[in-house]
Design an enzyme around this catalytic site. Structure first.
Site, short mmCIF file in Angstrom:
data_model
loop_
_atom_site.label_atom_id
_atom_site.label_comp_id
_atom_site.label_asym_id
_atom_site.label_seq_id
_atom_site.Cartn_x
_atom_site.Cartn_y
_atom_site.Cartn_z
N CYS A 2 105.14 37.50 17.82
CA CYS A 2 104.37 36.48 17.08
C CYS A 2 105.10 35.96 16.11
O CYS A 2 106.07 36.52 15.21
CB CYS A 2 103.42 37.01 16.51
SG CYS A 2 102.22 38.03 17.63
N TRP A 74 102.07 36.18 20.63
CA TRP A 74 102.72 37.09 21.85
C TRP A 74 101.66 38.48 21.87
O TRP A 74 101.45 39.29 21.19
CB TRP A 74 103.97 37.54 21.54
CG TRP A 74 104.64 38.61 22.15
CD1 TRP A 74 104.36 40.18 22.18
CD2 TRP A 74 105.82 38.48 23.39
NE1 TRP A 74 105.17 40.71 23.15
CE2 TRP A 74 105.92 39.82 23.58
CE3 TRP A 74 106.33 37.50 23.82
CZ2 TRP A 74 107.01 40.21 24.70
CZ3 TRP A 74 107.39 37.55 24.65
CH2 TRP A 74 107.75 38.79 25.35
N ASN A 100 100.84 38.64 12.14
CA ASN A 100 101.54 39.44 12.62
C ASN A 100 101.27 40.92 12.61
O ASN A 100 101.28 41.18 11.41
CB ASN A 100 103.17 38.96 12.29
CG ASN A 100 103.43 37.69 12.79
OD1 ASN A 100 102.67 36.91 13.73
ND2 ASN A 100 104.71 37.29 12.73
N GLU A 488 123.59 54.23 32.59
CA GLU A 488 123.30 53.10 31.69
C GLU A 488 124.44 52.49 30.86
O GLU A 488 124.60 51.31 30.75
CB GLU A 488 122.10 53.44 30.71
CG GLU A 488 121.83 52.19 29.81
CD GLU A 488 121.48 50.95 30.20
OE1 GLU A 488 121.36 50.86 31.53
OE2 GLU A 488 121.38 49.83 29.49
N LYS A 492 126.17 48.72 31.24
CA LYS A 492 126.37 47.77 30.13
C LYS A 492 127.90 47.47 29.92
O LYS A 492 127.97 46.21 29.70
CB LYS A 492 125.98 48.58 28.91
CG LYS A 492 124.96 48.42 27.94
CD LYS A 492 123.80 47.71 28.16
CE LYS A 492 123.43 46.90 29.34
NZ LYS A 492 121.82 47.32 29.74
N GLU A 495 128.97 44.92 32.86
CA GLU A 495 128.37 43.41 33.00
C GLU A 495 128.71 42.80 31.62
O GLU A 495 128.54 41.50 31.93
CB GLU A 495 126.71 43.49 33.02
CG GLU A 495 126.21 44.08 31.83
CD GLU A 495 124.37 44.15 31.98
OE1 GLU A 495 123.81 43.47 32.62
OE2 GLU A 495 123.87 45.23 31.23
N HIS A 511 134.55 66.00 44.06
CA HIS A 511 134.13 65.73 45.48
C HIS A 511 134.67 64.41 45.90
O HIS A 511 134.02 63.71 46.99
CB HIS A 511 132.55 65.68 45.70
CG HIS A 511 132.08 67.01 45.36
ND1 HIS A 511 132.27 68.03 46.04
CD2 HIS A 511 131.38 67.54 44.20
CE1 HIS A 511 131.72 69.19 45.46
NE2 HIS A 511 131.17 68.83 44.35
N LYS A 610 118.94 36.45 33.57
CA LYS A 610 118.05 37.27 32.64
C LYS A 610 116.71 37.87 33.66
O LYS A 610 116.52 38.87 33.42
CB LYS A 610 117.47 36.61 31.38
CG LYS A 610 116.58 37.63 30.45
CD LYS A 610 117.51 38.66 29.88
CE LYS A 610 116.38 39.63 29.23
NZ LYS A 610 117.34 41.19 28.82
#
Ligand code: F6R
Length: 615
Positions: A2, A74, A100, A488, A492, A495, A511, A610
């Site tokens: 907000c 929001w 808020n 993760e 990151k 990209e 392996h 996005k």
């Protein structure tokens, strides 16, 4: 999240406020509203959707006056409706406020105010307006600036939670009361009056002289003067500061990129995610959005977490938590595969769609498929009112606030937070002891402070990242709960830096992938002290024997890690299931600084969007 803008001065308030709301659009919102005071009347206009809708209505109604407040909302408590949009009024409709933050004890306050109070919205903010109104009723005689302020102070002393607040009253013209607790507010000092906002962006066109309000402070602002008090009613002297930021810098709150800002947002938005959603005495979470009776929860024999990319790695942490705490077999399904696999789903399956945007086409299609097959389908989503949020039969918003950088950071940690709370809620129903539940909740409450400890080491991480920016490849390895952390870390890095990276469970390298290792192929090991620590050490030894450079995340106090890694980054200890919440922050910073070293556009990496609304 907000946004607030207020103005009190010589100029016509309406255009300043509408323009201010436009400047706050970047924070994300689903509705907006404005209230303007003209003598002893206050006109209020609210509208769902874009600021342009509000601007059109404000133009029709003219709205004269030089004092006013406005807000972009929001949604948190209650849906996206005009009634739930700010500004809100008290019972007498004489007091108007924008707020808020979250009033945690709004239910208690509502009960205390009694049944004669009629509310027009589902918001905690309207209850706060009624509470202040009630204190005004109690103050004898004509309302003065002082009795108005004292009434606001009394009300705020009863509030548990956070607020950034601007209040005005018909009977006290040309006077705004501004208060802050946990939700930032800035007061701009102009030549024609004062500007109040949740950040400096909407006032930069008028002034660069600002006063930052601190938690627990209340400012009383007239057209020509302002005074600040604390909650003990003592006067506080404030300094006027000169800000150097331009518009874009202000949106980033001084950070170089949105990604860096969002990484640093994490301690705060993590608190937003968990606030009011657990009970320490009962050692459990209460995620009401689950919309399931205890009987239905007991009937769940399998959990499926459907997501893409980073959301799927957050879901993998959830898998470990559901299995360990609740003993319910849990799978993570990549949405694009799930939808074409003819998955075995029945009425004993609980499916969660996990998505920041709530619009990812594959996740949405997979959830529709799960629904068709009769599963319980729930959402774990950031964007309020998004398609996944609307199409699921319940779920939980992760309250990460708008995530503008393409690479997901704060949404990841908040997804993990909510999944952990769900796992605890199911776990307490089944096999988790009260003491374990309590311990986990205490550990969750310590996470923001521990995240801050990591953020404080950003410069060290930057120095290490620079060393690795010129390699072409990298592996990330982890075991157990740290395997999804490795995944993760790897996504990151690739990209935003465009360095090729892969993630493997530590035991998997031998392996096949180990054939690639050499002096030119660094391996990033996540080796915090957990059940598999010794196994992970052995895997790192195997890597070292192949002469690959080793970077490690190790637990604070693990001095032996230095023997294994060229570079070691230390992380605070927490419960094993919660460790990804901390380790991932290090990996985010590492990737960020590698990418910056290479001069990449970290907020807008090539070829990526996005919100992936196509298959
Ligand atoms: C990676 C990233 C993506 C998203 C994925 C799912 O940093 O942001 O992998 O996680 O596209 O998006 P949502 O969560 O919006 O469904």
């Amino acid at each position: 999240m907000c946004g607030i803008i207020g103005y009190i001065g010589e100029k016509n308030a309406s255009p300043i406020l509408i323009q201010g709301l436009r400047k706050l659009e970047y924070r994300g919102y689903d509705s907006a509203g404005v209230a303007i005071q003209d003598g002893d009347t206050i006109a209020r206009v609210r509208s769902v959707g874009k600021i342009e809708n509000l601007a059109a209505r404000a133009a029709t109604e003219k709205l004269p006056g030089t004092v006013g407040i406005a807000h972009t909302r929001w949604a948190t408590h209650g849906g996206v409706t005009e009634e739930n949009a700010h500004p809100h009024t008290d019972q007498s409709e004489s007091l108007v406020l924008v707020h808020n933050g979250i009033v945690e004890n709004y239910r208690e306050i509502k009960e205390q105010l009694g049944s004669e109070h009629i509310y027009n919205s589902e918001t905690d903010s309207e209850i706060l307006a009624h509470l202040i109104g009630e204190h005004i009723k109690e103050s004898d005689g004509k309302l003065t600036e002082e009795s108005f302020r004292l009434a606001v102070e009394c009300a705020l002393k009863e509030v548990r939670g956070t607020y950034g607040l601007v209040v005005m009253h018909k009977d006290v013209p040309d006077y705004l009361i501004v208060a802050r607790m946990g939700s930032p507010l800035v007061i701009g000092v102009g030549t024609d009056g004062y500007y109040i906002a949740s950040d400096a962006t909407p006032m930069l066109a008028y002034t660069k002289k600002v006063i930052f309000l601190e938690d627990g402070e209340i400012a009383c602002v007239s057209k020509t003067d302002m005074q600040t008090f604390n909650l003990k009613d003592e006067c506080v002297v404030k300094c006027v500061e000169e800000i150097e930021w331009n518009q874009e810098q202000a949106e980033k709150q001084g950070y170089e990129d949105f990604m860096l800002k969002e990484i640093h947002d994490q301690p705060t938005v993590f608190e937003d995610a968990i606030r009011g959603r657990f009970n320490v005495e009962e050692g459990t979470a209460h995620l009401g959005g689950l919309n399931m009776t205890e009987e239905e929860m007991h009937s769940v024999k399998r959990i499926v977490l459907i997501a893409c990319g980073t959301a799927s790695y957050a879901s993998m942490v959830g898998k470990y938590a559901f299995e360990r705490l609740a003993g319910i077999p849990t799978e993570v399904d990549v949405a694009s595969e799930f939808r074409y696999r003819d998955p075995i789903i029945d009425k004993h399956t609980l499916v969660f769609g996990v998505s920041q945007s709530g619009e990812t086409a594959d996740t949405l299609a997979a959830l529709r498929e799960a629904k068709r097959k009769g599963a319980f389908v729930r959402g774990i989503v950031n964007v309020v009112g998004s398609t996944i949020a609307r199409e699921t039969d319940g779920g939980t918003y992760i309250h990460a606030g708008p995530e503008l950088a393409v690479a997901s950071t704060k949404a990841y940690t908040n997804m993990v937070a909510i999944l952990l709370l769900y796992a605890l809620q199911f776990g307490r129903l089944k096999r988790v002891a009260l003491a374990t539940g309590e311990r986990m909740l205490h550990a969750l409450l310590e996470i923001p402070q521990k995240m801050n400890e990591i953020l404080d080491t950003a410069e060290q991480i930057k120095t290490i990242a620079k060393v690795y920016a010129n390699y072409d490849h990298m592996f990330f390895i982890g075991r157990g709960i740290n395997y999804p952390v490795a995944l993760e870390g790897s996504i990151k890095l690739k990209e935003i830096s465009y360095i090729h990276s892969e993630a493997y469970p530590g035991g998997e390298l031998k392996h096949g992938p180990m054939a690639l290792l050499s002096e030119d192929f660094p391996v990033f090991g996540i080796m915090t002290k957990d059940q598999l620590y010794d196994k992970m050490r052995s895997n790192i030894e195997e890597v070292r024997a192949r002469k690959a450079p080793v970077i490690l995340i190790a637990s604070q106090g693990d001095d032996t890690a230095k023997e294994l890694g060229e570079h070691v980054m230390y992380t605070p200890k927490t419960m094993e299931l919660l460790q990804p919440l901390l380790n991932t922050v290090i990996l985010q910073l590492f990737s960020y600084y590698v990418a910056k070293e290479l001069g990449r556009d970290v907020d807008r990496p090539r070829n990526l969007a996005k919100s992936v609304t196509v298959e």
